[in-house]
Design a protein around this motif. Structure first.
Motif, short mmCIF file in Angstrom:
data_model
loop_
_atom_site.label_atom_id
_atom_site.label_comp_id
_atom_site.label_asym_id
_atom_site.label_seq_id
_atom_site.Cartn_x
_atom_site.Cartn_y
_atom_site.Cartn_z
N PRO A 26 43.84 -38.32 -97.43
CA PRO A 26 44.54 -37.28 -96.67
C PRO A 26 43.88 -37.06 -95.31
N GLY A 27 44.62 -36.44 -94.41
CA GLY A 27 44.07 -36.11 -93.09
C GLY A 27 44.64 -34.79 -92.60
N ASN A 28 44.17 -34.32 -91.47
CA ASN A 28 44.68 -33.07 -90.89
C ASN A 28 46.19 -33.17 -90.66
N ILE A 29 46.88 -32.08 -90.90
CA ILE A 29 48.34 -32.10 -90.80
C ILE A 29 48.83 -32.28 -89.37
N ASP A 30 47.96 -32.05 -88.40
CA ASP A 30 48.39 -32.20 -87.00
C ASP A 30 47.97 -33.54 -86.41
N ARG A 31 47.46 -34.44 -87.24
CA ARG A 31 47.07 -35.77 -86.76
C ARG A 31 48.20 -36.75 -87.04
N PRO A 32 48.74 -37.38 -85.99
CA PRO A 32 49.88 -38.27 -86.19
C PRO A 32 49.58 -39.45 -87.11
N TYR A 33 48.34 -39.93 -87.10
CA TYR A 33 48.01 -41.09 -87.93
C TYR A 33 47.49 -40.70 -89.31
N SER A 34 47.66 -39.43 -89.66
CA SER A 34 47.45 -39.00 -91.04
C SER A 34 48.78 -38.63 -91.70
N GLU A 35 49.83 -38.55 -90.90
CA GLU A 35 51.13 -38.10 -91.42
C GLU A 35 51.65 -39.00 -92.54
N GLY A 36 51.53 -40.32 -92.35
CA GLY A 36 52.03 -41.23 -93.36
C GLY A 36 51.30 -41.08 -94.69
N CYS A 37 49.98 -40.95 -94.63
CA CYS A 37 49.18 -40.76 -95.85
C CYS A 37 49.53 -39.43 -96.52
N ASN A 38 49.61 -38.38 -95.72
CA ASN A 38 49.94 -37.07 -96.27
C ASN A 38 51.31 -37.07 -96.94
N ASN A 39 52.26 -37.80 -96.33
CA ASN A 39 53.60 -37.88 -96.91
C ASN A 39 53.59 -38.65 -98.23
N LEU A 40 52.81 -39.72 -98.29
CA LEU A 40 52.71 -40.48 -99.54
C LEU A 40 52.18 -39.59 -100.67
N ILE A 41 51.16 -38.82 -100.35
CA ILE A 41 50.56 -37.93 -101.35
C ILE A 41 51.55 -36.83 -101.75
N ARG A 42 52.21 -36.24 -100.74
CA ARG A 42 53.18 -35.18 -100.99
C ARG A 42 54.30 -35.64 -101.90
N ASP A 43 54.76 -36.89 -101.68
CA ASP A 43 55.89 -37.42 -102.43
C ASP A 43 55.48 -38.09 -103.74
N ASN A 44 54.22 -37.91 -104.11
CA ASN A 44 53.68 -38.52 -105.34
C ASN A 44 53.82 -40.04 -105.33
N ALA A 45 53.82 -40.62 -104.14
CA ALA A 45 53.89 -42.07 -104.00
C ALA A 45 52.50 -42.69 -103.92
N ALA A 46 51.48 -41.85 -103.82
CA ALA A 46 50.10 -42.32 -103.76
C ALA A 46 49.18 -41.27 -104.35
N GLY A 47 48.13 -41.72 -105.01
CA GLY A 47 47.12 -40.80 -105.51
C GLY A 47 46.19 -40.38 -104.39
N LEU A 48 45.82 -39.12 -104.38
CA LEU A 48 44.90 -38.61 -103.35
C LEU A 48 43.47 -38.99 -103.74
N ILE A 49 42.76 -39.62 -102.81
CA ILE A 49 41.34 -39.91 -103.01
C ILE A 49 40.56 -39.46 -101.78
N SER A 50 39.31 -39.11 -101.99
CA SER A 50 38.45 -38.74 -100.87
C SER A 50 37.16 -39.54 -100.87
N SER A 51 37.04 -40.46 -101.83
CA SER A 51 35.81 -41.26 -101.92
C SER A 51 36.07 -42.50 -102.77
N ALA A 52 35.11 -43.43 -102.71
CA ALA A 52 35.20 -44.61 -103.57
C ALA A 52 35.05 -44.23 -105.03
N GLU A 53 34.28 -43.18 -105.29
CA GLU A 53 34.11 -42.72 -106.66
C GLU A 53 35.43 -42.23 -107.24
#
Length: 374
Positions: free
Chosen positions: A259-286
């Motif tokens: 995920p990224g800040n909601i006002d960052r254009p190059y985080s929008e795609g990732c945030n949308n994937l997570i929002r739409d349950n099309a991708a799992g949210l991760i913040s680390s390799a762990e």
């Protein structure tokens, strides 16, 4: 097998890169050579073969001439061709309905090793994306020291993932949208050369194939199909990495996004994937390793004990450590602020910052800012 490679190469040309049709024909006939041998009686070996298709598959002349040229180039440059019948063919890709008949490979990585991860994202990677990519690959190496990193050798996230893999001692595979007689973009040729001995370069395209836009979309299915999972680091609302993520989903492969800040254009795609349950949210390799069932605390502790985990930073002087510790707390600080907060005079801190830059620990940016490379 040499003959089968030859006929498979010709068949790919004959079907005009209609991958699904080529694969269906290949499976129906049992081999490309069998298709050639029965070219005058295809109806006898392929049920429901249309008159139009029979006509299209009758004349192999030009396709075979092109395959001969390609085989000669491969021999001269030690390129391997891998067909569907080859044990070295990526078995994960075999599960996909549009697997290429032939893959051209220059490298030494095992395309069927236990763990393979694709990392994709925008070509316009931000500082945040670079940090996330470097940190993720470095930490993943600590948890899974045998993982193969796959990407597309493009600008941005792709090349960041490849270079960090090499720096971390991991093999990395670049999937190309053109033949192996060319490297695109040309600026990545040195990294590509390193990858041939620490991973590899893979493509379904013969030489003399331009890096056309449609080929990048075709390439994306191999990036997704060769891996256990696809990770999106950064993406705009639309982009090639989202196409790769969609393809991975269609193959039944897990997709993850940072995920990224909601006002960052190059985080929008990732945030949308997570929002739409099309991708799992991760913040680390762990997070990723646990979601994949790859995380084993006992193995990680063993790796640490054996010295597999790389030191985060090389040996630092006391003053250098002060600077690094401060940037770990608050990254992106100006020279004068660093001087005040560390108590190191500007006349001395300038030299220290230069030393840290040479060690690859920090990077200067416009406005006198210094950024810690995580």
């Amino acid at each position: 097998m040499h003959q089968e490679i030859f006929y498979a190469m010709a068949l790919t040309r004959l079907t005009n890169f209609n991958f699904q049709q080529a694969l269906e024909l290949y499976k129906a006939a049992g081999s490309a050579q069998n298709l050639y041998d029965h070219r005058d009686d295809l109806g006898g070996i392929i049920e429901g073969c249309t008159p139009r298709l029979i006509t299209a598959l009758k004349d192999w002349g030009d396709a075979m001439k092109r395959a001969e040229v390609e085989l000669k180039y491969m021999e001269e440059h030690k390129i391997r061709a891998i067909t569907l019948l080859d044990d070295d063919y990526p078995q994960r890709m075999l599960e996909c309905q549009d697997a290429p008949l032939v893959l051209y490979y220059l490298g030494n990585a095992d395309l069927n090793q236990l763990r393979i991860v694709s990392i994709v994202g925008t070509r316009h990677i931000t500082r945040y994306g670079e940090d996330v990519c470097r940190k993720f690959v470095r930490e993943l190496r600590e948890i899974c020291p045998d993982v193969l990193i796959v990407s597309g050798l493009a600008y941005g996230v792709d090349i960041c993932a490849h270079r960090q893999a090499l720096e971390s001692g991991l093999n990395t595979l670049g999937v190309l949208a053109h033949g192996l007689d060319n490297i695109y973009p040309w600026h990545h040729r040195d990294t590509a050369a390193q990858m041939t001995t620490h991973g590899g370069l893979l493509t379904e395209f013969m030489t003399q194939t331009n890096a056309d836009k449609v080929n990048f979309v075709r390439r994306n299915r191999i990036v997704a199909g060769c891996a256990d999972a696809t990770i999106v680091i950064e993406s705009a609302a639309k982009g090639g990495s989202l196409i790769t993520a969609e393809i991975a989903q269609s193959y039944g492969r897990p997709v993850f996004a940072f995920p990224g800040n909601i006002d960052r254009p190059y985080s929008e795609g990732c945030n949308n994937l997570i929002r739409d349950n099309a991708a799992g949210l991760i913040s680390s390799a762990e997070d990723f390793a646990k979601a994949m069932g790859w995380y084993d605390e006992k193995l990680r502790k063993k790796a640490l004990a054996e010295g597999i985990e790389r030191e985060l930073f090389p040996e630092l002087s006391a003053d250098e450590q002060k600077i690094v510790s401060l940037l770990q707390q608050t990254n992106d600080l100006q020279l004068n602020i660093l001087s005040v907060k560390t108590g190191i005079p500007i006349s001395q801190i300038t030299a220290l910052l230069f030393q840290l830059e040479m060690k690859g620990i920090i990077k200067p940016f416009a406005g006198g800012m210094y950024h810690l490379l995580m």
